[in-house]
Scaffold this motif. Sequence first.
Motif, short mmCIF file in Angstrom:
data_model
loop_
_atom_site.label_atom_id
_atom_site.label_comp_id
_atom_site.label_asym_id
_atom_site.label_seq_id
_atom_site.Cartn_x
_atom_site.Cartn_y
_atom_site.Cartn_z
N HIS A 123 -9.75 -16.30 11.77
CA HIS A 123 -10.02 -16.97 10.49
C HIS A 123 -8.98 -16.56 9.44
N GLY A 124 -8.94 -17.34 8.38
CA GLY A 124 -8.08 -16.99 7.24
C GLY A 124 -6.92 -17.92 7.00
N GLY A 125 -6.65 -18.84 7.95
CA GLY A 125 -5.53 -19.76 7.75
C GLY A 125 -4.22 -19.17 8.24
N PHE A 126 -3.12 -19.80 7.83
CA PHE A 126 -1.79 -19.39 8.28
C PHE A 126 -0.86 -19.29 7.08
N PRO A 127 -0.67 -18.08 6.54
CA PRO A 127 0.08 -17.92 5.29
C PRO A 127 1.58 -17.74 5.46
N PHE A 128 2.11 -17.87 6.68
CA PHE A 128 3.53 -17.64 6.93
C PHE A 128 4.31 -18.95 6.93
N THR A 129 5.54 -18.92 6.43
CA THR A 129 6.45 -20.06 6.48
C THR A 129 7.69 -19.65 7.26
N PHE A 130 8.02 -20.43 8.28
CA PHE A 130 9.15 -20.07 9.14
C PHE A 130 10.45 -20.05 8.34
N ASN A 131 11.29 -19.07 8.67
CA ASN A 131 12.62 -18.89 8.05
C ASN A 131 12.53 -18.61 6.55
N GLN A 132 11.39 -18.09 6.13
CA GLN A 132 11.22 -17.69 4.73
C GLN A 132 10.75 -16.24 4.69
N GLN A 133 11.39 -15.45 3.85
CA GLN A 133 11.03 -14.03 3.76
C GLN A 133 9.56 -13.87 3.35
N PHE A 134 8.90 -12.90 3.97
CA PHE A 134 7.53 -12.58 3.60
C PHE A 134 7.40 -11.07 3.44
N THR A 135 6.40 -10.67 2.69
CA THR A 135 6.05 -9.26 2.56
C THR A 135 4.59 -9.10 2.94
N LEU A 136 4.35 -8.28 3.94
CA LEU A 136 3.00 -8.04 4.46
C LEU A 136 2.60 -6.61 4.14
N ALA A 137 1.49 -6.43 3.44
CA ALA A 137 0.94 -5.11 3.15
C ALA A 137 -0.27 -4.87 4.04
N ILE A 138 -0.28 -3.73 4.73
CA ILE A 138 -1.39 -3.37 5.60
C ILE A 138 -2.00 -2.08 5.04
N ALA A 139 -3.24 -2.17 4.59
CA ALA A 139 -3.92 -1.02 3.99
C ALA A 139 -4.89 -0.41 5.00
N PHE A 140 -4.97 0.90 4.99
CA PHE A 140 -5.86 1.64 5.88
C PHE A 140 -6.99 2.24 5.03
N THR A 141 -8.20 1.73 5.21
CA THR A 141 -9.35 2.26 4.50
C THR A 141 -10.16 3.14 5.44
N ASP A 173 2.45 -11.63 0.52
CA ASP A 173 3.09 -12.18 -0.68
C ASP A 173 2.16 -12.16 -1.88
N GLY A 174 1.47 -11.03 -2.05
CA GLY A 174 0.65 -10.81 -3.23
C GLY A 174 -0.77 -11.29 -3.16
N ARG A 175 -1.15 -11.91 -2.04
CA ARG A 175 -2.51 -12.46 -1.93
C ARG A 175 -3.27 -11.82 -0.78
N PRO A 176 -4.52 -11.42 -0.99
CA PRO A 176 -5.32 -10.90 0.13
C PRO A 176 -5.43 -11.95 1.22
N PHE A 177 -5.36 -11.49 2.48
CA PHE A 177 -5.40 -12.42 3.61
C PHE A 177 -6.66 -12.24 4.44
N CYS A 178 -6.88 -11.05 4.98
CA CYS A 178 -8.05 -10.83 5.82
C CYS A 178 -8.28 -9.33 5.99
N THR A 179 -9.35 -8.99 6.69
CA THR A 179 -9.64 -7.61 7.07
C THR A 179 -9.90 -7.58 8.58
N PHE A 180 -9.82 -6.39 9.15
CA PHE A 180 -10.10 -6.23 10.57
C PHE A 180 -10.69 -4.84 10.77
N ALA A 181 -11.96 -4.79 11.16
CA ALA A 181 -12.67 -3.52 11.28
C ALA A 181 -12.11 -2.70 12.43
N TYR A 182 -12.07 -1.36 12.23
CA TYR A 182 -11.67 -0.47 13.33
C TYR A 182 -12.66 -0.62 14.48
#
Length: 322
Positions: free
Chosen positions: A235-253, A262-271
């Motif tokens: 779930h969550g859609g597809f926020p990537f655009t081919f041949n366009q720079q992206f920045t992905l932040a992965i947080a560990f809670t 790119d500045g917008r929350p995308f999804c979560t994934f439980a351990y």
Amino acid sequence: MLTEFTGNLAHHLEFGHSLTIVAKTIDGASRFHINLCTSKTATNPDCDVGLRFSCYFREDNIVRNSRINGAWGEEETNIHLDEHTARNPIVSGDFFMIYIFATEDKFHISINSKPFCTYPYRIPLELIRTLEIRDHIQTIKQIDHRAAFPIPWPAIHASDFGKSFSNDIPILFSPGHVTVITARCFDNKKGQFIIKFTESDTKREELHFSVRFDQKVVVRNSMNKSFEFGIEERHGGFPFTFNQQFTLAIAFTEHEFMFAIDGRPFCTFAYKSQNSLQNLVGFKITCINGLRMHVTQVDHVQMGDVSCRGFESYSAYGYEIA
């Protein structure tokens, strides 16, 4: 096509730490530079540089130097070289591996698994927290930061040229840690890339983050102790655009991974396993079906907040992580 790299290390350099850099220059390259700095030169152009490793192909020479208080020191070229060591064993247009090991008073540097030189520290080792690679570089495949003392962490493995990118860190992940990856995908727009966070000893994938341009979906999964994948999350859609720079932040809670693009929350994934963070060593990226990727920045941030509130700002366009 040129590329470059900059990023804050997960932990400052200290005795017993090593850096392994695997990259390839463009054909006909004339130079490249590797800087170990106190901060990023983009945000602090006059920051101290503990080691600048400069390879000049036309002069067939490798120069080492440091910049302190805005002034470059005396260059080192053929000193600290064994009499049988070539002045520049790196071949323009070929892959090379540079290994930098920190001892009590100096760096020991090897090139392509052969000792090359030493370089005495000119600033305190613990001030070095940023790595930069500049100029005629075509591909960067590995920037691994490891601890060899008091125990090896993570375990040292041979360089894997099949991986598109590798980034190990010398400390355990903990809640509040954020990894920020900036990259661009190119060549086959129907390809895929996978970011994998694995255990040090077993290589079991605690996080399998699969970006599939051919299906326009991002799949998240995890392996159990029997190395079997569980139920996919899509779930969550597809926020990537081919041949366009992206920045992905992965947080560990404390309980889950959180993702922002790119500045917008995308999804979560439980351990999916107990003590999930205790054996993770960093991430690997694999590209599939002809897709290629340039990773230009990896920053490791410790927020001091186990919930990682506001972590998505680290992935926003133009946000500079100092």
